[in-house]
Design an enzyme around this catalytic site. Structure first.
Site, mmCIF file in Angstrom:
data_model
loop_
_atom_site.group_PDB
_atom_site.id
_atom_site.type_symbol
_atom_site.label_atom_id
_atom_site.label_comp_id
_atom_site.label_asym_id
_atom_site.label_seq_id
_atom_site.Cartn_x
_atom_site.Cartn_y
_atom_site.Cartn_z
ATOM 1 N N LYS A 159 0.810 -1.413 0.207
ATOM 2 C CA LYS A 159 0.009 -0.115 0.046
ATOM 3 C C LYS A 159 0.775 1.382 0.099
ATOM 4 O O LYS A 159 0.459 2.132 -0.580
ATOM 5 C CB LYS A 159 -0.979 0.050 1.220
ATOM 6 N N ASN A 177 -1.693 6.807 6.634
ATOM 7 C CA ASN A 177 -0.793 5.769 7.387
ATOM 8 C C ASN A 177 0.598 5.845 6.788
ATOM 9 O O ASN A 177 1.727 5.307 7.344
ATOM 10 C CB ASN A 177 -1.109 4.153 7.101
ATOM 11 N N HIS A 235 -1.863 -8.683 11.525
ATOM 12 C CA HIS A 235 -2.229 -8.188 12.838
ATOM 13 C C HIS A 235 -3.511 -9.002 13.429
ATOM 14 O O HIS A 235 -4.308 -8.316 14.090
ATOM 15 C CB HIS A 235 -3.011 -6.872 12.343
#
Length: 478
Positions: free
Chosen positions: A126, A149, A195
């Site tokens: 990303k 982010n 995660h």
């Protein structure tokens, strides 16, 4: 808990108290933004002395540090939570139970933003795609803001009053508190386990990622990965990418009879893969995603293709460092999950395999509940040596062995990068060594030994440069 002031006076002035939870860069941007908007703001952080506290606006007088203040959260009209803080945190969970809204800085941004948003998430790549789309827009003469982010807090982008387009990299942590983002175009680039310690399981992770599609006007999906498709059937414009030949109007790869690979849109060959400075099959998908996203916000194709040919990639993402004693060293410290490491192994392994070369892979750190056995097929095909470091090193080895790692692959427990480099020098001295490249792609978080992936990557680069000096000195003496 330390308190810079009492809350009694402020808390009863009105019902609009905005409580910022977590004082990192995003938390600071939220506090400044809300204070500038005239809101009544309070800040709480688990650290006794957050390093950014002295940068808070002076009008924010309620600063509860040393623990996340549960009582303060119960007084909030709205809580703005930093992405590093779990919704399961006791004080936050209690506030949600009391029906107090909990949102992220991204929610505030999308409510205030008046320009089209390109929203990008995925387990891997990303940052690469966000940077590339941002560069494509800038090169096309668009006043673009790039953030989220990727390092620049989204709310900071609003300071640019002439901004015409916002390109946001969004993590699952940011997305889990976003509702109706309303992006002009949104994408989930890929999905692999990551995660899971935070989201509980793959379903929770998947649901968080897919919040990016809420209110989107168009979407980009990966035909190789069914988990990137929006769950709700709709009539939104939908463009796809693939490593295979594309259908009409879609992106993919076309291989000519001589074996040359081209980026393609439908039957049109756009660009030969050898014209790209970024290498590997995963980067061909990244290039397609950027073209698809840019096309859906009106960026001109010719300009985007020109940018693609100039793009060198990101630091710490399959970054070529140097060659020492005939071995190439690559820094993929940003590879913090197994999907990212799979892509790096496959992308680089395919470069060296035709020369009968193998990779030496450095793995390890904090495993985040992943199943490392999923790496085994890629390791068996492209790797001859695996050096394991960090907190979960023993568990990683157990997973690899349980998944039937090949007898031709040697596993070494090294704990630290320094020890790994000592092992590299030992195993590559053999005339039988097939190692032609060393790849740091840890598939793990770095916080057991480093402040972040950047520090880990910089340490790797320093050790490579140190190795070059030692070897050049040795050659001079000889």
């Amino acid at each position: 808990m330390t308190t810079n002031t009492t809350t009694d006076v402020l808390l009863h002035k009105g019902s609009g108290l905005q409580v910022v939870v977590g004082l990192g860069q995003s938390g600071l941007s939220v506090a400044r933004y809300l204070a500038n908007q005239g809101y009544q703001v309070a800040v709480t952080d688990a650290q006794a002395a957050p390093s950014l506290a002295n940068q808070l606006p002076i009008e924010i007088v309620v600063r509860q540090f040393g623990a996340i203040d549960a009582e303060l959260l119960q007084q909030a009209a709205r809580i703005i939570i930093s992405p590093g803080i779990s919704l399961a945190t006791e004080a936050v969970a209690a506030a949600r139970q009391a029906n107090i809204p909990v949102v992220s800085d991204i929610q505030l941004f999308c409510e205030a933003c008046r320009v089209p948003i390109v929203a990008i998430t995925g387990s891997n790549a990303k940052s690469t795609v966000t940077t590339l789309v941002g560069q494509m827009a800038a090169d096309a003469g668009v006043n673009v803001g790039v953030g989220g982010n990727i390092g620049v807090p989204a709310l900071t982008l609003l300071d640019n009053t002439d901004m015409e387009l916002a390109v946001l990299e969004l993590s699952s942590f940011q997305l889990e508190t976003v509702t109706n983002l309303g992006a002009q175009v949104a994408t989930v680039l890929n999905m692999s386990p990551d995660h899971l310690d935070r989201h509980g399981d793959m379903l929770g992770y998947h649901q968080a990622k897919h919040r990016i599609f809420q209110g989107a006007k168009s979407v980009v999906i990966n035909r190789e990965d069914a988990l990137t498709r929006p769950l709700v059937a709709d009539n939104l414009p939908r463009v796809s990418t693939s490593i295979h030949a594309p259908d009409k109007g879609q992106y993919g790869l076309i291989t000519d009879p001589e074996g040359q690979i081209y980026l393609a849109h439908g039957t049109e060959r756009l660009l030969s893969a050898d014209k790209l400075l970024i290498k590997g099959r995963h980067n061909l998908l990244n290039a397609q995603a950027a073209l698809a996203l840019g096309g859906l916000v009106g960026l001109p194709l010719a300009s985007m293709l020109e940018t693609l040919q100039q793009f060198t990639g990101l630091e710490h993402r399959c970054q070529y460092v140097a060659s020492a004693a005939g071995i190439d060293y690559f820094n993929d410290s940003k590879g913090t999950n197994i999907g990212s490491t799979m892509a790096a192994i496959e992308g680089l392994g395919a470069v060296y395999a035709p020369k009968d070369g193998k990779l030496l892979l450095i793995l390890g750190g904090q495993g985040k509940g992943q199943q490392f056995g999923e790496l085994t097929p890629f390791i068996n095909q492209y790797v001859s040596q695996v050096l394991i470091i960090g907190e979960d090193a023993q568990q990683i080895e157990q997973h690899l062995r349980a998944a039937k790692i090949s007898d031709d692959v040697a596993l070494h427990q090294c704990q630290t990068l320094e020890a790994a480099f000592a092992t590299i020098q030992q195993v590559t001295k053999s005339s039988l060594s097939q190692v032609q490249a060393v790849l740091l792609s840890p598939a793990c978080a770095s916080f057991d030994q480093y402040s972040g992936y950047v520090a880990r990557g910089e340490h790797f680069i320093a050790l490579v440069n140190q190795l070059k000096v030692v070897q050049s000195t040795s050659l001079a003496v000889d």
